[in-house]
Design an enzyme around this catalytic site. Structure first.
Site, PDB file in Angstrom:
ATOM      1  N   PHE A  68     -20.157  24.919  15.760  1.00 12.93           N
ATOM      2  CA  PHE A  68     -19.122  24.948  16.799  1.00 12.93           C
ATOM      3  C   PHE A  68     -18.158  23.771  16.735  1.00 12.93           C
ATOM      4  CE2 PHE A  68     -22.594  22.837  19.240  1.00 12.93           C
ATOM      5  CZ  PHE A  68     -21.929  21.760  19.777  1.00 12.93           C
ATOM      6  N   ALA A  69     -18.394  22.848  15.782  1.00 12.13           N
ATOM      7  CA  ALA A  69     -17.452  21.729  15.622  1.00 12.13           C
ATOM      8  C   ALA A  69     -16.162  22.247  14.989  1.00 12.13           C
ATOM      9  CB  ALA A  69     -18.068  20.653  14.752  1.00 12.13           C
ATOM     10  N   ASP A  81     -29.675  14.215  18.613  1.00 16.84           N
ATOM     11  CA  ASP A  81     -28.587  13.265  18.757  1.00 16.84           C
ATOM     12  C   ASP A  81     -28.597  12.412  17.484  1.00 16.84           C
ATOM     13  OD1 ASP A  81     -26.556  11.955  19.952  1.00 16.84           O
ATOM     14  OD2 ASP A  81     -27.666  11.433  21.763  1.00 16.84           O
ATOM     15  N   ARG A  99     -25.575  16.292  21.153  1.00 18.67           N
ATOM     16  CA  ARG A  99     -26.030  16.278  22.544  1.00 18.67           C
ATOM     17  C   ARG A  99     -24.980  15.641  23.450  1.00 18.67           C
ATOM     18  NH1 ARG A  99     -30.594  13.074  23.309  1.00 18.67           N
ATOM     19  NH2 ARG A  99     -31.723  14.338  21.796  1.00 18.67           N
ATOM     20  N   SER A 100     -23.730  16.031  23.208  1.00 14.10           N
ATOM     21  CA  SER A 100     -22.670  15.551  24.086  1.00 14.10           C
ATOM     22  C   SER A 100     -22.883  16.123  25.471  1.00 14.10           C
ATOM     23  CB  SER A 100     -21.307  15.993  23.551  1.00 14.10           C
ATOM     24  OG  SER A 100     -21.144  17.384  23.741  1.00 14.10           O
ATOM     25  N   CYS A 154     -17.223  26.901  28.812  1.00 13.46           N
ATOM     26  CA  CYS A 154     -16.796  27.893  27.807  1.00 13.46           C
ATOM     27  C   CYS A 154     -17.588  27.872  26.506  1.00 13.46           C
ATOM     28  CB  CYS A 154     -15.329  27.686  27.455  1.00 13.46           C
ATOM     29  SG  CYS A 154     -14.252  27.969  28.841  1.00 13.46           S
TER      30      CYS A 154
END
Lengths: 315, 315
Positions: B269-270, B204, B181-182, B146
């Protein structure tokens, strides 16, 4: 004469029947099975393990190829090996990235070549006590992750599995402490032993869970209950256990010998020594390391993958 | 009149066309699709997110059911929902255990009901730039996770995707910095944007990688190159980027505004605010949060799963 009542059993002794079985089965094949190991880290321990896998493979009649690859090229290399008919089994020397990307890579190995049994499909079958890939025909046996499988074979060898009990319930009545609840070994191991009928106390750094199929093994698969840590921490529960299994990956950690009842079966699957030497004065049977059984299981899995493929192709 | 040259664009504005599209498509179905959300933690933020999912679902014509379940019962609950024909989509409010067991649970959701697109199959297709589930027929579109999908839709809305370029290459010439970079969002997002033609700098905590399909987009999918951190760290590379995307889950972290060139497209987006307010003086277009687009994508994925099922059933 030994000064202790118990005995130390080496992994090589237990592995012997399996290496013989594997050697015999390889001879019956009309080709030499090939295992590819991917090394994408600089860890000298992984390189040593790779050398040792190679030596074992070659001595038992397998072909082993070590492929060194950059971390970021590993996935492509796996995908290629998945599609290469000349490759029968694939393994990766983890950790690669040391984070969740490693779980992604683990899933990238085709289940049909996954000798270590790391695919979600195999873990799912383990947790759900599903033993075949092709129910209800039940010809293709599911693959078990090597270390939990090695532990089952060790407990069988040591007589902890009772052959007089029905298959699937042969650990009924046994209490087993497992210190380590990693997703790779500790948790699946606890589930596997509970699915075979044991009461398993699974200890993590700060909590303990009980895995059982219920008091009368009425459940088809295990359930998990959270226990009060202070009442059930390893040194408290150990005296009541028939088997104490440890897998703490730290040289500093030592299981408290004084809490182990005389005659307990004690097994360490960590590469670190989780017990001081004085455990020999307590343990009935003591298995200080299990690597040689694990690698025999790896090759046994490889043969099973080949067998499963044969069954699929004969349809 | 605004004092800044740029504009702030709210997620609700971007989401509008998708919520309309979704509402229309639901009306055309002969049943009310049902999404089940599993909550197995005590996190008030997860509960809030669940309430918000419910509100959105109900307002757009879906049925939403929140199921609270103990951590150790979650897997069974997922397996049951997988097999329940009345359930069209399944999501879990992670973290549950907060360790690798969560990756196991993520795989336990059937790909056919995996609205969040977390299954290995979907990530694999994303990384390999595979857009359909049923090549070479190509009727069933693959599901995208998503948040990365929401980002694509936002970049399309903002005109970063160039419609004059061939489909699949519409980010050609664009440089995009992604800070995070999760395995859940950052890495797949970098891959997805690179697969669409961008040069992506994926940062990262202490390293930066470049994701591209090569200088001329000759590669079918992206490659990854390690960069020297000092030469390419976010504040050094940001001035050259068309788009700066952040997703650092910490209230303490702030992206250094001074390194953002005037007119840059900036997206966070956090759930934490990764930019101070002064970013508005720099950014061309600034999207401070994306949640409403993400949830629209969740429901869009749900409809796609239903469509794919219909196609399979019509065979």
């Amino acid at each position: 004469m030994s000064h202790t009542a118990g005995r130390t059993i080496l992994a090589s002794t237990i592995a012997k029947q399996y290496t013989e079985e594997v050697t015999q089965k390889v001879k019956e094949l009309d080709f030499k099975p090939k295992l590819v190991g991917f090394l994408a880290n600089d860890d000298p321990a992984a390189q040593m393990y790779a050398n040792w896998t190679e030596k074992t493979c070659e001595s038992l009649g397998f072909t082993y190829q070590l492929v060194k690859v950059a971390k970021n090229d590993l996935e492509n290399a796996i995908v290629e090996a998945n599609g290469n008919d000349g490759v029968n089994g694939i393994m990766v020397y983890f950790p690669v990235f040391g984070d969740q990307q490693d779980q992604y890579l683990q899933q990238a190995i085709s289940p049909e070549k996954d000798v270590e049994g790391l695919n979600f499909l195999y873990y799912h079958n383990l947790y759900h006590n599903v033993r075949f890939l092709d129910a209800p025909i039940n010809e293709q046996k599911s693959i078990l992750p090597c270390t939990p499988l090695a532990m089952v074979k060790i407990l069988e060898y040591l007589g902890i599995y009772n052959k007089h009990l029905p298959y699937g319930n042969r650990l009924y009545g046994k209490s087993i402490l497992v210190v380590n609840r990693s997703e790779i070994v500790g948790r699946p191991l606890a589930a596997l032993l509970a699915n075979d009928g044991a009461t398993v106390y699974s200890a993590d750094i700060d909590n303990v869970q009980k895995f059982t199929r219920g008091d009368d093994l009425l459940m088809q698969r295990h359930k998990v209950e959270e226990l009060n840590y202070e009442e059930f921490k390893p040194e408290v529960i150990a005296p009541q256990c028939d088997v104490v299994i440890t897998g703490v990956p730290s040289e500093k950690y030592k299981f408290p010998t004084a809490s182990v009842a005389n005659g307990t079966v004690v097994i360490n699957f960590a590469s670190a020594k989780n017990f001081n030497e004085d455990i020999k004065e307590r343990a009935g049977l003591y298995v200080p390391s299990i690597g040689k059984v694990t690698i025999a299981m790896l090759l046994r899995n490889l043969l099973r993958l080949i067998e499963n493929k044969k069954i699929r192709q004969s349809k």
